[in-house]
Design a protein around this motif. Structure first.
Motif, PDB file in Angstrom:
ATOM      1  N   GLU A 112      26.527  -5.430   3.753  1.00  0.00           N
ATOM      2  CA  GLU A 112      25.337  -5.613   2.940  1.00  0.00           C
ATOM      3  C   GLU A 112      24.352  -6.543   3.649  1.00  0.00           C
ATOM      4  O   GLU A 112      24.706  -7.274   4.567  1.00  0.00           O
ATOM      5  CB  GLU A 112      25.722  -6.134   1.558  1.00  0.00           C
ATOM      6  CG  GLU A 112      26.554  -5.117   0.781  1.00  0.00           C
ATOM      7  CD  GLU A 112      26.867  -5.543  -0.623  1.00  0.00           C
ATOM      8  OE1 GLU A 112      26.290  -4.965  -1.559  1.00  0.00           O
ATOM      9  OE2 GLU A 112      27.687  -6.454  -0.785  1.00  0.00           O
ATOM     10  N   ASN A 113      23.103  -6.492   3.216  1.00  0.00           N
ATOM     11  CA  ASN A 113      22.031  -7.154   3.948  1.00  0.00           C
ATOM     12  C   ASN A 113      22.243  -8.645   4.118  1.00  0.00           C
ATOM     13  O   ASN A 113      21.956  -9.210   5.175  1.00  0.00           O
ATOM     14  CB  ASN A 113      20.688  -6.891   3.251  1.00  0.00           C
ATOM     15  CG  ASN A 113      20.268  -5.434   3.354  1.00  0.00           C
ATOM     16  OD1 ASN A 113      20.763  -4.704   4.205  1.00  0.00           O
ATOM     17  ND2 ASN A 113      19.362  -5.006   2.486  1.00  0.00           N
ATOM     18  N   ASP A 114      22.738  -9.315   3.069  1.00  0.00           N
ATOM     19  CA  ASP A 114      22.914 -10.760   3.181  1.00  0.00           C
ATOM     20  C   ASP A 114      23.998 -11.102   4.192  1.00  0.00           C
ATOM     21  O   ASP A 114      23.882 -12.086   4.938  1.00  0.00           O
ATOM     22  CB  ASP A 114      23.237 -11.377   1.821  1.00  0.00           C
ATOM     23  CG  ASP A 114      24.457 -10.764   1.159  1.00  0.00           C
ATOM     24  OD1 ASP A 114      24.863  -9.662   1.575  1.00  0.00           O
ATOM     25  OD2 ASP A 114      24.999 -11.382   0.226  1.00  0.00           O
ATOM     26  N   GLU A 115      25.062 -10.295   4.274  1.00  0.00           N
ATOM     27  CA  GLU A 115      26.103 -10.520   5.273  1.00  0.00           C
ATOM     28  C   GLU A 115      25.564 -10.291   6.675  1.00  0.00           C
ATOM     29  O   GLU A 115      25.886 -11.023   7.613  1.00  0.00           O
ATOM     30  CB  GLU A 115      27.279  -9.582   5.026  1.00  0.00           C
ATOM     31  CG  GLU A 115      28.137  -9.906   3.833  1.00  0.00           C
ATOM     32  CD  GLU A 115      29.340  -8.982   3.755  1.00  0.00           C
ATOM     33  OE1 GLU A 115      30.457  -9.473   4.024  1.00  0.00           O
ATOM     34  OE2 GLU A 115      29.166  -7.803   3.442  1.00  0.00           O
ATOM     35  N   LEU A 116      24.740  -9.269   6.834  1.00  0.00           N
ATOM     36  CA  LEU A 116      24.199  -8.922   8.139  1.00  0.00           C
ATOM     37  C   LEU A 116      23.344 -10.059   8.680  1.00  0.00           C
ATOM     38  O   LEU A 116      23.380 -10.367   9.881  1.00  0.00           O
ATOM     39  CB  LEU A 116      23.367  -7.643   8.019  1.00  0.00           C
ATOM     40  CG  LEU A 116      22.988  -6.927   9.309  1.00  0.00           C
ATOM     41  CD1 LEU A 116      24.220  -6.355   9.980  1.00  0.00           C
ATOM     42  CD2 LEU A 116      21.980  -5.831   9.031  1.00  0.00           C
ATOM     43  N   ALA A 117      22.591 -10.716   7.804  1.00  0.00           N
ATOM     44  CA  ALA A 117      21.666 -11.758   8.243  1.00  0.00           C
ATOM     45  C   ALA A 117      22.380 -13.036   8.682  1.00  0.00           C
ATOM     46  O   ALA A 117      21.925 -13.722   9.608  1.00  0.00           O
ATOM     47  CB  ALA A 117      20.676 -12.064   7.125  1.00  0.00           C
TER      48      ALA A 117
END
Length: 362
Positions: free
Chosen positions: A145-150
């Motif tokens: 998910e996006n927050d993990e990727l960042a």
């Protein structure tokens, strides 16, 4: 690909195992008229398959067992060699023979400690769904998910400047380790867009292997990693995710606590179409009320066609009409993230594709 259960008119009945008190079956949890008189449990059976021999909707079995929300994660166990028979007079299913005698699991009678005996019994019990179909999706980071990727730590350099590294090689990592020392390594893949909003809500991830990380010395933000296993070679830019314990697999199917209207995000395995016992991801997760074991129905969206039988409109235009959505299968949710979930297709009458609807059973 006719795997969806075919049913006829229903018998109003309730399902009962062991000594659970009788209860009236919900209207959607009814016996099949072609249900067998008995079934002998064999290795390879699943609770879903067995329930499907007797019930219109296989996922109904925890509901008619009168399991509450706290018990749903620890379903009743059934073992090979047990006999399940249909007590038609009482409108129940029972464990045992046709006299109603209870049949105990076929476990050796040698003396053992309670812990060992419990382990042996659990290992012999049949699972809710086919475990081999979902094992890679339980332990590997195939959706990020996006927050993990960042915020994920990343490989910034390799030993001796190698482009790719494998088992035993050294790499250098930057980012917040969060106190963890063992990580899975993945490479971000194509973005997954929410079919409703058009926004990117997650990315596919290609699992590469595992590393152990030694935290940076004081005054430095560069950690040293050693590759402990590889599925594919790793390199600069690949990202890390802490290795989490595998989630428990003793879950039971049930209707979601809240109404779910989702869409299929992706079909996994490098294919366009999905069928029975294949995995798809959907654009709803725990923040939307989904939990492990939730069952959804899959639908193809109804086509829009011209109605040549209706009066024409302005300039001779034919009326447009949308056909009803077509139910094509059922989906068992086995891993849940914030806004994304993995589901195993349990039944299908037609290929499932990206964009198909996944909704709560009515």
């Amino acid at each position: 690909m006719k795997n969806f259960i075919t049913v006829g008119p229903c018998l109003a009945a309730a399902l009962l195992f062991s000594a659970v008190p009788a209860m009236a079956a919900p209207t959607s949890c009814q016996f099949r008229t072609d249900a067998p008189d008995r079934h002998v449990v064999v290795r390879g059976d699943t609770l879903w398959d067995i329930a499907g021999k007797f019930l219109q909707q296989p996922w109904c079995w925890p509901t008619v067992w009168d399991m509450n929300r706290d018990e749903i994660a620890n379903p009743h166990w059934i073992y090979p060699d047990q006999v399940i028979w249909f007590d038609r007079a009482a409108g129940r299913l029972r464990l045992g023979d046709n006299t109603g005698a209870q049949h105990t699991p076929a476990v050796p009678t040698e003396r053992r400690s309670p812990a060992v005996r419990s382990s042996a019994i659990g290992a012999a019990a049949i699972p809710s769904i086919p475990p081999g179909a979902i094992e890679p999706f339980l332990s590997q980071p195939l959706i990020i998910e996006n927050d993990e990727l960042a915020r994920a730590p990343r490989i910034v350099a390799t030993e001796d400047g190698h482009v790719f590294i494998g088992e035993g090689d050294k790499a250098y990592v930057r980012g917040d380790l969060g106190g963890a020392t063992t990580f899975q390594v993945y490479r971000p893949g194509r973005p997954l867009k929410d079919p409703d909003s058009g926004q990117v809500i997650a990315h596919e991830a290609y699992y590469l292997g595992t590393v152990t990380v030694q935290p940076a010395a004081p005054g430095s933000d560069v950690h040293t990693a050693r590759v402990t296993s590889t599925k594919e070679e790793m390199g600069k830019g690949d990202q890390l995710k802490p290795l989490a314990p595998a989630p428990a697999q003793n879950y039971a199917p049930h209707v979601p606590a809240t109404r779910i209207d989702a869409k299929v995000l992706a079909v996994h395995g490098g294919v366009t179409y999905a069928g029975r016992h294949q995995v798809v991801s959907i654009n709803r997760g725990k923040l939307d009320g989904l939990d492990i074991g939730s069952v959804l129905r899959l639908y193809h969206a109804g086509r829009t066609v011209r109605d040549a039988t209706a009066p024409t409109g302005w300039f001779g235009r034919e009326q447009q009409v949308r056909l009803p959505d077509e139910q094509v299968g059922s989906l068992f949710i086995f891993r849940v993230f914030g806004r994304v979930s993995y589901g195993l297709i349990m039944q299908a009458t037609a290929p499932v594709v990206v964009g198909d609807a996944a909704t709560s059973p009515e």
